[in-house]
Design a protein around this motif. Structure first.
Motif: not given
Length: 588
Positions: A69, A71-72, A83, A85, A139, A141, A143, A192-194
């Protein structure tokens, strides 16, 4: 929410004109009215409502569940980087076949403990990420710069190609990423998908960067805050009580279920000054594409638009199963800058279909004052196949709120990869702050509402709302006071910066306890669900591997907390007492 006005209208129609008042369930005969797919009239018989969540069957052999996914949910021009995930969990229910062997270039057999992967922009072939993760990692990350990406309203299609080191076991998963043009007018809101938090860009920060928001606010009677003759008194009082969001409910009695546009425009001019965010209700427009487009065009460029709210209890009303996802697709085209939310009322009725139409899923279990086994309005029993008691499949306890949150989290975690709406989604609570009607013969006390607030926070809610403003003066004040704590530092950093460790071990007293571990501090939420005072001492163990040395700050509740032998200790609890406190952590 079935408001008093709407419920009264339905009841009058039934009593005097024999017009049906519910919706037809998908499994029910054509003339049987249902709620959550269950018949509720005394003249009906029970039936299996259907629509139960289908958990994937457990497999004997392990699977590798590869996920990706952004990150945002959105990035905008001006964001320097983005980023992804990425995860690769060992599972027995989700994923592709996994054999724990691979080979090196010399043919030597080794464990398959590293997943190699490449992330590809499927539109132009660009590769933003080439990397690897340890098997059974979630989870992680990664970048990448956005300097070569062109901002546009449509998302970019993304695909991850993963494999074992020898390339013999392969995995493919798709997602998409929004990189939008920068706004100089109107808000932009990302999830924030995290960790599920919301971040905002608007004129409050000069449309530069992002700031965190933990939403706390009521649904509000439109006649109370947007009267035909507009004044700012009520909305100023509301804002001063500590709420940062509001969801105006349009007039349920008018033919087109609409807002007074002139009054609402003046209202919105004022809340833009207050930076009070609106969760905009489309409940009576979301199934009409023309009306949907008209409403979005009116308000999408407002500085304090937080999200679109489409369906209100679509599962209860048995709206068409594709209604929420169709509205969602339309809204993403009309306005990709704001998330879409909805509220689900049922405990287990077509979750996958209805939740696919939202970025944010709310629950509204209302347990206070109900008879959980016998319907007050309809004089029938309530169970999993019959009856409507105002809180679907509830037990009539404040803990129904936290239980419902856990159920929705569980559903979301087990959606098969091919299902719509797969991935982390924030869940919010809509809490009961009303009563003296139909299923709910009494109002909740302010202590009960605050207790449900903390239960929601302890069980991962990333936003809180309440039905309906104005509630009692005491409830308005108490919910605003705790809401102000939750939406400001230091609590805000914990709630949006990590996930709660739920169900901490407690000796001596039955408490609901969660902890958020972040850096050198630990946030702890404690809820006593018992209505009477408890004299016994409680000893709360910290999450595994976490050592604490002292109480740094009490954000809410009594001061009588101490650390003894590494445990959080307190003697005696008032009925329904809640606490929120920050502990000092011993770090290596």
């Amino acid at each position: 929410m079935r408001s008093l006005a709407i419920w009264s209208l339905h009841l009058v129609l039934f009593l005097f004109t024999n017009i049906v008042i519910g919706q037809i369930g998908f499994n029910s005969p054509p003339d049987v009215q249902t709620w959550c797919g269950k018949p509720y009239m005394s003249t009906n018989q029970s039936l299996n409502p259907g629509g139960q969540f289908q958990f994937p069957a457990a497999q004997k052999d392990p699977l590798l569940h590869v996920t990706i996914q952004p990150r945002y949910t959105i990035y905008v021009d001006g964001d320097a980087e983005a980023e992804f995930i990425v995860g690769g969990a060992i599972s027995h229910t989700l994923g592709g076949p996994y054999i724990n062997t691979t080979s090196d270039k010399n043919g030597t057999i080794t464990p398959f403990d590293t997943l190699k992967f490449t992330v590809v922009n499927e539109e132009d072939g660009e590769i933003p990420v080439i990397d690897s993760i340890s098997v059974n990692t979630t989870g992680k990350l990664f970048k990448f710069p956005l300097s070569s990406w062109t901002p546009r309203p449509a998302p970019y299609p993304i695909k991850l190609y993963g494999s074992s080191p020898d390339g013999k076991q392969t995995y493919t998963i798709s997602t998409s990423i929004y990189f939008l043009p920068h706004r100089t007018k109107g808000s932009a809101v990302k999830i924030d998908n995290l960790h599920g938090g919301l971040y905002v860009q608007n004129k409050f920060n000069s449309h530069s960067g992002w700031y965190a928001l933990f939403p706390v606010g009521y649904y509000a009677d439109g006649n109370h805050v947007t009267p035909t003759v507009f004044n700012t008194t009520n909305i100023d009082i509301y804002s001063s009580q500590g709420f940062n969001t509001i969801s105006i409910v349009p007039d349920g009695g008018s033919p087109d279920q609409s807002y007074p546009i002139d009054s609402l425009s003046k209202y919105w001019d004022h809340v833009d000054i207050l930076n009070l965010f609106n969760i905009y209700q489309l409940r009576f427009a979301f199934q009409n594409t023309t009306r949907l487009a008209t409403q979005v065009a009116l308000w999408k460029d407002r500085e304090t638009l937080l999200s679109w709210y489409t369906a209100d209890e679509p599962d209860g009303w048995s709206y068409p199963l594709n209604s929420t996802s169709l509205a969602y697709a339309t809204l993403r085209e009309l306005d990709p800058y704001h998330p879409v939310s909805l509220v689900l009322n049922c405990q287990n009725y077509h979750y996958t279909s209805y939740a696919s139409g939202a970025d944010i899923v709310m629950q509204d279990a209302y347990p206070v004052g109900i008879n959980a086994t016998y319907s007050i309005p309809f004089s029938t029993p309530c169970n999993t196949t019959y009856g409507d008691c105002g809180c679907d499949n509830c037990i009539g306890s404040l803990s129904d709120v936290s239980t419902r949150l856990e159920v929705l989290h569980h559903y979301q975690a087990y959606l098969p990869p091919s299902s719509p709406g797969v991935g982390n989604k924030p869940t919010w609570s809509v809490l009961q702050a009303f009563g003296e009607q139909s299923y709910w013969p009494r109002l909740p006390t302010s202590e009960e509402v605050v207790n449900m607030m903390m239960l929601s926070i302890n069980h991962g809610a990333k936003g809180l709302s309440y039905w309906l403003y104005p509630s009692t003066v005491e409830t308005n004040v108490q919910t605003g006071a705790l809401g102000r704590v939750l939406s400001s530092e230091p609590a805000l950093g914990f709630l949006l910066g990590t996930e709660p460790v739920r169900g901490l071990s407690v000796e001596g007293v039955m408490l609901d306890v969660s902890a958020w571990v972040l850096g050198e501090k630990v946030l702890v939420g404690v809820v006593n669900g018992v209505y009477v005072d408890v004299r016994a001492p409680a000893k709360i163990s910290m999450p595994e591997g976490v050592s604490v040395s002292g109480v740094d700050q009490v954000l809410c509740g009594d001061e009588g907390w101490n650390i003894e032998d590494g445990k959080l200790v307190k003697s005696g609890f008032k009925g329904l007492e809640v606490s929120l406190l920050v502990l000092q952590r011993n770090t290596p």
